[in-house]
Design a protein around this motif. Structure first.
Motif, short mmCIF file in Angstrom:
data_model
loop_
_atom_site.label_atom_id
_atom_site.label_comp_id
_atom_site.label_asym_id
_atom_site.label_seq_id
_atom_site.Cartn_x
_atom_site.Cartn_y
_atom_site.Cartn_z
N UNK A 133 0.85 -1.18 0.00
CA UNK A 133 0.00 0.00 0.00
C UNK A 133 0.89 1.23 0.00
N UNK A 134 0.30 2.35 -0.32
CA UNK A 134 1.04 3.61 -0.31
C UNK A 134 0.26 4.68 -1.05
N UNK A 135 0.57 5.91 -0.73
CA UNK A 135 -0.11 7.01 -1.41
C UNK A 135 0.86 8.01 -2.04
N UNK A 136 2.16 7.70 -2.00
CA UNK A 136 3.16 8.59 -2.57
C UNK A 136 4.19 7.73 -3.30
N UNK A 137 4.13 7.73 -4.62
CA UNK A 137 4.95 6.83 -5.43
C UNK A 137 6.45 6.99 -5.19
N UNK A 138 6.90 8.18 -4.82
CA UNK A 138 8.35 8.42 -4.66
C UNK A 138 8.92 7.80 -3.39
N UNK A 139 8.09 7.17 -2.56
CA UNK A 139 8.59 6.63 -1.29
C UNK A 139 9.28 5.28 -1.45
N UNK A 140 9.04 4.56 -2.54
CA UNK A 140 9.73 3.30 -2.82
C UNK A 140 9.86 3.14 -4.33
N UNK A 141 11.02 2.63 -4.77
CA UNK A 141 11.28 2.47 -6.19
C UNK A 141 12.07 1.19 -6.44
N UNK A 142 11.79 0.53 -7.54
CA UNK A 142 12.54 -0.66 -7.94
C UNK A 142 14.01 -0.32 -8.13
N UNK A 143 14.32 0.92 -8.51
CA UNK A 143 15.72 1.31 -8.74
C UNK A 143 16.51 1.44 -7.44
N UNK A 144 15.84 1.61 -6.30
CA UNK A 144 16.49 1.64 -4.98
C UNK A 144 15.64 0.77 -4.05
N UNK A 145 15.66 -0.56 -4.26
CA UNK A 145 14.70 -1.44 -3.60
C UNK A 145 14.86 -1.60 -2.09
N UNK A 146 15.98 -1.19 -1.53
CA UNK A 146 16.19 -1.34 -0.09
C UNK A 146 15.67 -0.14 0.69
N UNK A 147 15.37 0.96 0.01
CA UNK A 147 15.07 2.23 0.70
C UNK A 147 13.58 2.58 0.71
N UNK A 148 13.13 3.06 1.87
CA UNK A 148 11.83 3.71 1.98
C UNK A 148 12.15 5.18 2.24
N UNK A 149 11.72 6.04 1.34
CA UNK A 149 12.19 7.42 1.28
C UNK A 149 11.10 8.39 1.78
N UNK A 150 11.51 9.34 2.62
CA UNK A 150 10.61 10.37 3.12
C UNK A 150 10.46 11.47 2.06
#
Length: 161
Positions: free
Chosen positions: A51-68
């Protein structure tokens, strides 16, 4: 505060409503292999979002990071299921912020000591992040062999800084 009045036929746009919902994401991986190694921790690479409401918080290009996406205090939520038997060995996790080599203050992942498999650990806490800051989940086992883990991890902003 007086409740807003909506008139018949009035157009209500989604942006003001969506702005009321705090940014959040919950990422997951069905099976992640954690190599055995004394004090070696491995960053979990997530494969999708639940789930999520902000696409920039996780990306396949940086799969280990959850970004604020914005500065604030973020609630950490998630868990780890150690699918295989650990025997008498330990399995642990750490939530790290912004590339640090140590756990982020205010976060916790429980240690699982010895099991026959399918044991759960919970990831919790809060962390203050600047816009663009990130968290990662690192796992470790001393089982003597690679252990599979099913993992979810999420962040939700609970206040602005």
């Amino acid at each position: 505060m007086v409740a807003p009045i909506v008139q018949p036929g009035q157009t209500i746009y989604s942006d003001p409503i969506n702005a009321l919902v705090q940014p959040h994401v919950q990422a997951s991986v069905g099976s992640f292999n954690v190599p055995s190694g004394g004090s070696t921790y491995t960053a979990v690479a997530f494969t999708s979002t639940l789930s999520g409401n902000t696409a920039s918080m996780w990306s396949v290009s940086q799969p280990t990071r959850l970004i604020a996406p914005t500065a604030g205090v973020y609630l950490i939520h998630g868990g780890v299921i150690w699918a295989a038997a650990l025997g008498a060995a330990d399995a642990r996790g750490e939530i790290r912020a912004n590339g640090s080599g140590t756990p982020a203050p205010g976060t916790r992942v429980s240690t699982q000591r010895g099991s026959t498999g399918n044991m759960q650990a919970t990831a919790t806490g809060t962390v203050t992040l600047a816009a663009g800051g990130y968290i990662e989940l690192y796992l470790n086992t001393q089982s003597g062999s690679t252990i599979a883990a099913t993992t979810t991890l999420g962040i939700t902003r609970i206040s602005a800084t």
